[in-house]
Structures are given as C-alpha cells and as structure tokens.
Design a protein around this motif. Sequence first.
Motif, PDB file in Angstrom:
ATOM      1  N   PHE A  64       0.963  -1.213   0.095  1.00 26.25           N
ATOM      2  CA  PHE A  64       0.199   0.190  -0.047  1.00 26.25           C
ATOM      3  C   PHE A  64       0.795   1.285  -0.089  1.00 26.25           C
ATOM      4  CE2 PHE A  64      -2.507   2.807   3.225  1.00 26.25           C
ATOM      5  CZ  PHE A  64      -3.057   3.654   2.142  1.00 26.25           C
ATOM      6  N   SER A  66       0.262   5.128   0.202  1.00 29.61           N
ATOM      7  CA  SER A  66      -0.568   5.885   0.665  1.00 29.61           C
ATOM      8  C   SER A  66      -0.635   7.347   0.202  1.00 29.61           C
ATOM      9  CB  SER A  66      -0.740   5.964   2.245  1.00 29.61           C
ATOM     10  OG  SER A  66      -1.655   7.049   2.474  1.00 29.61           O
ATOM     11  N   PHE A  78      -5.080   1.719   6.725  1.00 30.97           N
ATOM     12  CA  PHE A  78      -4.281   0.376   6.648  1.00 30.97           C
ATOM     13  C   PHE A  78      -4.675  -0.576   7.709  1.00 30.97           C
ATOM     14  CE2 PHE A  78      -0.045  -1.815   7.593  1.00 30.97           C
ATOM     15  CZ  PHE A  78      -0.052  -2.469   6.579  1.00 30.97           C
ATOM     16  N   LYS A  84       1.184  -5.440   2.927  1.00 32.56           N
ATOM     17  CA  LYS A  84       2.256  -4.616   3.447  1.00 32.56           C
ATOM     18  C   LYS A  84       1.866  -3.126   3.161  1.00 32.56           C
ATOM     19  CE  LYS A  84       4.290  -8.343   4.820  1.00 32.56           C
ATOM     20  NZ  LYS A  84       3.153  -9.405   4.368  1.00 32.56           N
ATOM     21  N   ALA A  85       2.692  -2.225   3.696  1.00 34.99           N
ATOM     22  CA  ALA A  85       2.414  -0.672   3.310  1.00 34.99           C
ATOM     23  C   ALA A  85       4.036  -0.251   3.255  1.00 34.99           C
ATOM     24  CB  ALA A  85       1.712  -0.305   4.367  1.00 34.99           C
ATOM     25  N   TYR A  88       4.262   5.495   6.181  1.00 31.96           N
ATOM     26  CA  TYR A  88       3.571   6.739   5.882  1.00 31.96           C
ATOM     27  C   TYR A  88       4.864   7.971   5.804  1.00 31.96           C
ATOM     28  CZ  TYR A  88       0.630  10.718   5.430  1.00 31.96           C
ATOM     29  OH  TYR A  88       0.054  11.828   4.943  1.00 31.96           O
ATOM     30  N   LYS A  94       7.269   7.815  -1.533  1.00 34.53           N
ATOM     31  CA  LYS A  94       5.986   7.762  -2.100  1.00 34.53           C
ATOM     32  C   LYS A  94       5.913   8.858  -3.394  1.00 34.53           C
ATOM     33  CE  LYS A  94       1.619   9.300  -2.807  1.00 34.53           C
ATOM     34  NZ  LYS A  94       1.109  10.512  -3.504  1.00 34.53           N
TER      35      LYS A  94
END
Length: 414
Positions: A64, A66, A78, A84-85, A88, A94
Amino acid sequence: MENLFGPKLTSQEGEVDTVTALKDKVVGLYFSAHWCPPCRSFTPELAKTYKLLTEQGKNFEIVFVSSDNDDSGFTEYFNSMPWKALPYSERDRKASLSKKFKVSGIPTLVILDPSGAIITKDGRTQIDGDPEGANFPWVPPEVKDVLGTEFMSKDGKTVTLSELEGHHIAVYFSAHWCPPCKTFTPNLAKVYTTLKDKGVKLEIIFASSDKNEEEFDEYYKEMPWLALPYVDRERKLKLSQKFGVTGIPCLVVLGPDLEIVNPNARNRVSNDLEAAEFPWGAKPLINLDEDPSNINDYVSVLFVKGECMDEGAAKAMMDKLSASGQEYINKAKISKEDPEFMFFFSNSASGKVTSSVIDAMEGAAQADRPVLVVLDIPEGGKYSVVETDNPTPDMIDTVLEDYKAGKLTMKQLN
C-alpha cells in the motif's frame, strides 16, 4: 524491491524486512487513500482476490502506497488491509514511486514481477475482470493476440493480418461525435494518401468509439483505410485497454513486428502533414511549441534559444540535447520502461506554449537571452533554471546528474 521501497515495510504485525517480505514475489503497488470513495470501494474487492491467491499459495504480495493526508488517516485505512505498506513517513519515496509509474489518479494498482519489472500498470482493471485471480499474474496479452487477424475494407471485403506483413499498422481510435476527431481525420487521410502514393507500406485500422453502427457507417465513409467491424466491441475494448487509450482521437503506430512505435502519434501527424517524419517514433529533441504533449508526464529539460544567441552556439546546444535525448530513449528500450528524461527546445520565449511556461517561472527568462531549465511538472509543477546567460553543452550532463542527486534548488511554477 529494496531500491523501490527502502529496507523496511509496515505490516499489521509491525516493521518487516523488505527483501524478506517480497522475495520471489509478484508485487502489487496499491496507490490509494481513505478519503477517496473509489478507493474505499475497490479495496475490499482487492482484499478478496489477495486472500484467494495467498490461500492458494501464490507468490503474491501487495504494498500500500498511501495518498492519505496524515498519519492517522493512513493508519485507520491500513488497519483494514491484509497486506504490507510503505511507511507513511516515507513521503519522498512515495512521490518517487508515483512519478516512476506515472500515477495520475487513484486507486491505481501497478503489478511488478519479482525483478521489479512492470507486468501491467492497470491492475485495477485486471482485478475487476478477474476477481478469482484465474489469470494471475495478469500478464497483458501481446499486441497480435488482441489486434486480431481480420479487418474490413472500404468495399466490404476482408483483409487479413498476413496480407499486411511488412507494413506499419496504425490503430485509429476515433468517433463521429468527437469534434477533435472530426478535425484530425481529414489531416490523417491526407498523410495516409501521401504515404501510400509514395509506396510506403502503411495501413490504418479504424477502431470506432461511435455510439451505434449507423454513426460508425456514416463516419467510416470519410476514411480511406481499414476498420474493425463495429459489432466486434470486445476486440475494440481489448485494444483500448492494451494501448491505455483514455481519450480520442488517439493514433497508435505499430512497426512491422507489431512493436509500439508511438502510443499516440496524433500531434506528430498534425505537425507533419507531408509525412516527412514517418513513422513518428520517439524524438530525442522536441519542439515544445509544436508538441507539448509529454511535458506533463516526464521530467524535462527545456532549452530556449533566445534572440541574441550565436547560431553556432545554439546548434552545439541542440546537438548535445538531441544526443542526450537519444541516449535516454536507448536506455528505456533496454529496460522496457519510459525514458527518465524528455528533451525540449524552443526558438523563442514568445512561442505559444513556451511563453506560458516561461510566464509561470519567476524571473526565468527575458526574450533576448537563452535559458536552460529543468521542469518537473509531475512532481507538483517544479522547475530549476540554470543560472547562466551563456548555457553550453557541457552543462547538460552536470544538470542532469545534479537533478538525480537532489542538488538542484527546485521552485514552484506559478
């Protein structure tokens, strides 16, 4: 994978090692956000497919990425996800991922093979059409598999793909109801006739977006080339998906080997009615005022000659920019990814497109002096002007390396 995501990812159990979590796996990059209604609709459907595939022992993982507005929004969203991510806090990473994969809207699901190479950028459509995951990992069909083998001619006869061996083939997505299409079609017909008269092996196939067969028939009367039968809506849809067609008119040019030469040659054709640049492949150096279409999607280098620059010095700059452009095109062909940079020029700061770009840069240019600028419109519209009244070819490589290293001071376009 570590180069893409960094050393650590976030899971429901806490921090995990990226290499361990993603080793030998097909990976979906899921660009999404809690505030986005289409994302909240798609996420549960994606979770169902993910669960089915992981229960079957498929080597599949999702990360993920974001677009939430704050850490609390990310955490709340989440918590509903089984995968998974990207942490942030990794906002710069990102942004780099969004730029690398040219994410222009969410939800977007990019599918990568275990080496990090792109399988498809349209994973969302694949999941929508295959929620059971029967076609995992959703490798897109080859052009030959969706193009088909039979087309209709003006006289109602069938022309086969084998009869077009050795031809460049252009697929023309257009519709009678579309004003820009109605303007472009006569110009395309002129270019087509010019090339055919020269003996060039080219065929165009009309892929209609008309609302019904009557409109298709009326519009096709204006065209001298082949067409997909209107009733073959499924083939037309698959071609649109294969070539990522999001608007019309769109002219996809294929080589004799059915490799994509240009995913949309509309602007190139419109500015080349004598067909001198056929088959309109990637240009290493583009006149911004003639074709600005790629400047929104790529980090770009723009050289504005100005009125007082010596012609010899200007030519040296143009030659170097063209050579650099070709170098990045060649690298992109090898990696099968998009070029890292695009290169543009303009003869004058007063050009119809150039003037708008210059006006958006604080004190960037005067009409009489040359300007060399790096434009990063995908990254929120940033720019950096090379501070010199006399740009030289040897500056170009330095500017590119400084951009890659984050050494350029980037300002916001107005």
